[in-house]
Design a protein around this motif. Structure first.
Motif, PDB file in Angstrom:
ATOM      1  N   GLY A 263       0.780  -1.237   0.000  1.00 13.31           N
ATOM      2  CA  GLY A 263       0.000   0.000   0.000  1.00 13.31           C
ATOM      3  C   GLY A 263       0.806   1.278   0.000  1.00 13.31           C
ATOM      4  N   GLY A 264       2.118   1.175  -0.136  1.00 15.78           N
ATOM      5  CA  GLY A 264       2.967   2.363  -0.211  1.00 15.78           C
ATOM      6  C   GLY A 264       3.399   2.624  -1.640  1.00 15.78           C
ATOM      7  N   LEU A 265       4.444   3.439  -1.779  1.00 11.78           N
ATOM      8  CA  LEU A 265       4.917   3.815  -3.110  1.00 11.78           C
ATOM      9  C   LEU A 265       6.372   4.228  -3.041  1.00 11.78           C
ATOM     10  CD1 LEU A 265       3.647   4.704  -6.068  1.00 11.78           C
ATOM     11  CD2 LEU A 265       4.242   6.945  -5.177  1.00 11.78           C
ATOM     12  N   LEU A 266       7.120   3.916  -4.077  1.00  8.26           N
ATOM     13  CA  LEU A 266       8.461   4.435  -4.284  1.00  8.26           C
ATOM     14  C   LEU A 266       8.422   5.189  -5.606  1.00  8.26           C
ATOM     15  CD1 LEU A 266      11.334   4.470  -3.091  1.00  8.26           C
ATOM     16  CD2 LEU A 266      11.859   2.516  -4.556  1.00  8.26           C
ATOM     17  N   LYS A 267       8.906   6.422  -5.608  1.00  7.72           N
ATOM     18  CA  LYS A 267       8.867   7.239  -6.821  1.00  7.72           C
ATOM     19  C   LYS A 267       9.626   6.548  -7.954  1.00  7.72           C
ATOM     20  CE  LYS A 267       8.289  11.756  -4.668  1.00  7.72           C
ATOM     21  NZ  LYS A 267       8.863  13.108  -4.503  1.00  7.72           N
ATOM     22  N   PRO A 268       9.325   6.927  -9.211  1.00 12.30           N
ATOM     23  CA  PRO A 268      10.046   6.343 -10.353  1.00 12.30           C
ATOM     24  C   PRO A 268      11.543   6.636 -10.293  1.00 12.30           C
ATOM     25  CG  PRO A 268       8.086   7.526 -11.094  1.00 12.30           C
ATOM     26  CD  PRO A 268       8.265   7.841  -9.632  1.00 12.30           C
ATOM     27  N   MET A 269      12.349   5.753 -10.864  1.00  8.19           N
ATOM     28  CA  MET A 269      13.806   5.915 -10.854  1.00  8.19           C
ATOM     29  C   MET A 269      14.249   7.228 -11.501  1.00  8.19           C
ATOM     30  SD  MET A 269      15.307   3.693  -9.063  1.00  8.19           S
ATOM     31  CE  MET A 269      17.011   3.949  -9.523  1.00  8.19           C
ATOM     32  N   GLU A 270      13.443   7.781 -12.397  1.00  7.67           N
ATOM     33  CA  GLU A 270      13.788   9.062 -13.024  1.00  7.67           C
ATOM     34  C   GLU A 270      13.907  10.171 -11.975  1.00  7.67           C
ATOM     35  OE1 GLU A 270      10.924   7.259 -14.208  1.00  7.67           O
ATOM     36  OE2 GLU A 270      12.291   6.235 -15.571  1.00  7.67           O
ATOM     37  N   GLY A 271      13.271   9.990 -10.812  1.00  7.75           N
ATOM     38  CA  GLY A 271      13.322  10.983  -9.752  1.00  7.75           C
ATOM     39  C   GLY A 271      14.465  10.770  -8.769  1.00  7.75           C
ATOM     40  N   ALA A 272      15.278   9.721  -8.998  1.00 10.87           N
ATOM     41  CA  ALA A 272      16.389   9.422  -8.084  1.00 10.87           C
ATOM     42  C   ALA A 272      17.528  10.421  -8.274  1.00 10.87           C
ATOM     43  CB  ALA A 272      16.901   8.001  -8.328  1.00 10.87           C
ATOM     44  N   TRP A 273      18.316  10.577  -7.233  1.00  6.08           N
ATOM     45  CA  TRP A 273      19.513  11.400  -7.331  1.00  6.08           C
ATOM     46  C   TRP A 273      20.651  10.669  -6.634  1.00  6.08           C
ATOM     47  CZ3 TRP A 273      15.462  12.282  -4.101  1.00  6.08           C
ATOM     48  CH2 TRP A 273      15.730  12.458  -2.743  1.00  6.08           C
ATOM     49  N   HIS A 274      21.863  11.122  -6.899  1.00  2.10           N
ATOM     50  CA  HIS A 274      23.046  10.515  -6.292  1.00  2.10           C
ATOM     51  C   HIS A 274      23.590  11.474  -5.250  1.00  2.10           C
ATOM     52  CE1 HIS A 274      23.169   7.166  -9.067  1.00  2.10           C
ATOM     53  NE2 HIS A 274      22.735   8.023  -9.958  1.00  2.10           N
ATOM     54  N   PHE A 275      23.879  10.919  -4.069  1.00  2.00           N
ATOM     55  CA  PHE A 275      24.374  11.734  -2.969  1.00  2.00           C
ATOM     56  C   PHE A 275      25.306  10.893  -2.116  1.00  2.00           C
ATOM     57  CE2 PHE A 275      23.835  13.535   1.361  1.00  2.00           C
ATOM     58  CZ  PHE A 275      24.309  14.819   1.104  1.00  2.00           C
ATOM     59  N   ARG A 276      26.528  11.327  -1.997  1.00  2.70           N
ATOM     60  CA  ARG A 276      27.515  10.718  -1.113  1.00  2.70           C
ATOM     61  C   ARG A 276      27.611   9.198  -1.274  1.00  2.70           C
ATOM     62  NH1 ARG A 276      27.551  13.278   4.664  1.00  2.70           N
ATOM     63  NH2 ARG A 276      29.631  12.431   4.472  1.00  2.70           N
TER      64      ARG A 276
ATOM     65  N   VAL B  59       9.191   8.608   3.249  1.00  2.00           N
ATOM     66  CA  VAL B  59      10.329   7.800   3.648  1.00  2.00           C
ATOM     67  C   VAL B  59      11.349   7.863   2.521  1.00  2.00           C
ATOM     68  CG1 VAL B  59      11.075   5.494   4.350  1.00  2.00           C
ATOM     69  CG2 VAL B  59       8.742   6.205   4.815  1.00  2.00           C
ATOM     70  N   GLN B  60      12.624   7.937   2.880  1.00  2.00           N
ATOM     71  CA  GLN B  60      13.690   7.969   1.879  1.00  2.00           C
ATOM     72  C   GLN B  60      14.486   6.674   1.954  1.00  2.00           C
ATOM     73  OE1 GLN B  60      17.403  10.623   2.053  1.00  2.00           O
ATOM     74  NE2 GLN B  60      15.899  11.770   0.839  1.00  2.00           N
ATOM     75  N   PHE B  61      14.805   6.135   0.777  1.00  2.00           N
ATOM     76  CA  PHE B  61      15.593   4.912   0.698  1.00  2.00           C
ATOM     77  C   PHE B  61      16.870   5.195  -0.084  1.00  2.00           C
ATOM     78  CE2 PHE B  61      11.160   3.642   1.085  1.00  2.00           C
ATOM     79  CZ  PHE B  61      11.226   2.733   2.124  1.00  2.00           C
ATOM     80  N   LYS B  62      17.998   4.618   0.368  1.00  2.00           N
ATOM     81  CA  LYS B  62      19.295   4.811  -0.269  1.00  2.00           C
ATOM     82  C   LYS B  62      19.904   3.464  -0.602  1.00  2.00           C
ATOM     83  CE  LYS B  62      20.586   8.930   2.354  1.00  2.00           C
ATOM     84  NZ  LYS B  62      21.641   9.517   3.214  1.00  2.00           N
TER      85      LYS B  62
END
Length: 131
Positions: A96-109, A124-127
């Motif tokens: 019942g949740g959602l993870l945004k499309p990969m096009e919205g991903a960014w790279h950080f550290r 929620v943020q996933f890395k």
């Protein structure tokens, strides 16, 4: 399971404890250490997530929409390191949740970072660590 050292933790308050607990179990690969009417204690990988039921009197006043309204105006966003963003996507959708499309991903550290939300709209943020 109970002998595993805990390095970090978070408490999530939920109107629907069962549904929110299933989301965090699935997306973070956690096991239920304790299940009670008031809360679930989920553990694994040095992490403890406590999903705490909002008292009925208060929960009755909270209206949930389908899909849930994303609560982006909160001053805190839990962030979790995961093995696979695609596995998180599958688990999030199944619970019942959602993870945004990969096009919205960014790279950080040294990680690919992507936001999503649980079944009640909590952001929620996933890395996923880069290879």
């Amino acid at each position: 399971m109970s002998d595993t050292p805990i390095h970090q933790g978070v408490v999530i308050f939920a109107k629907n404890k069962k549904k929110v607990s299933a989301f965090y179990r699935g997306t973070l690969d956690l096991q239920a250490l304790e299940e009670a009417p008031s809360h679930d204690v989920l553990r694994g990988h040095g992490l403890e997530v406590v999903v705490h039921a909002i008292p009925r009197k208060i929960a009755a006043e909270i209206q949930m929409t389908q899909p849930p309204a994303v609560r982006e105006d909160t001053p805190i966003k839990p962030t979790f390191v995961v093995t696979s963003l695609e596995a998180v996507r599958v688990a999030a959708l199944a619970t019942g949740g959602l993870l945004k499309p990969m096009e919205g991903a960014w790279h950080f550290r040294g990680a690919t970072v992507l936001d999503g939300h649980d079944p009640e709209g909590n952001v929620v943020q996933f890395k996923q660590l880069d290879a």
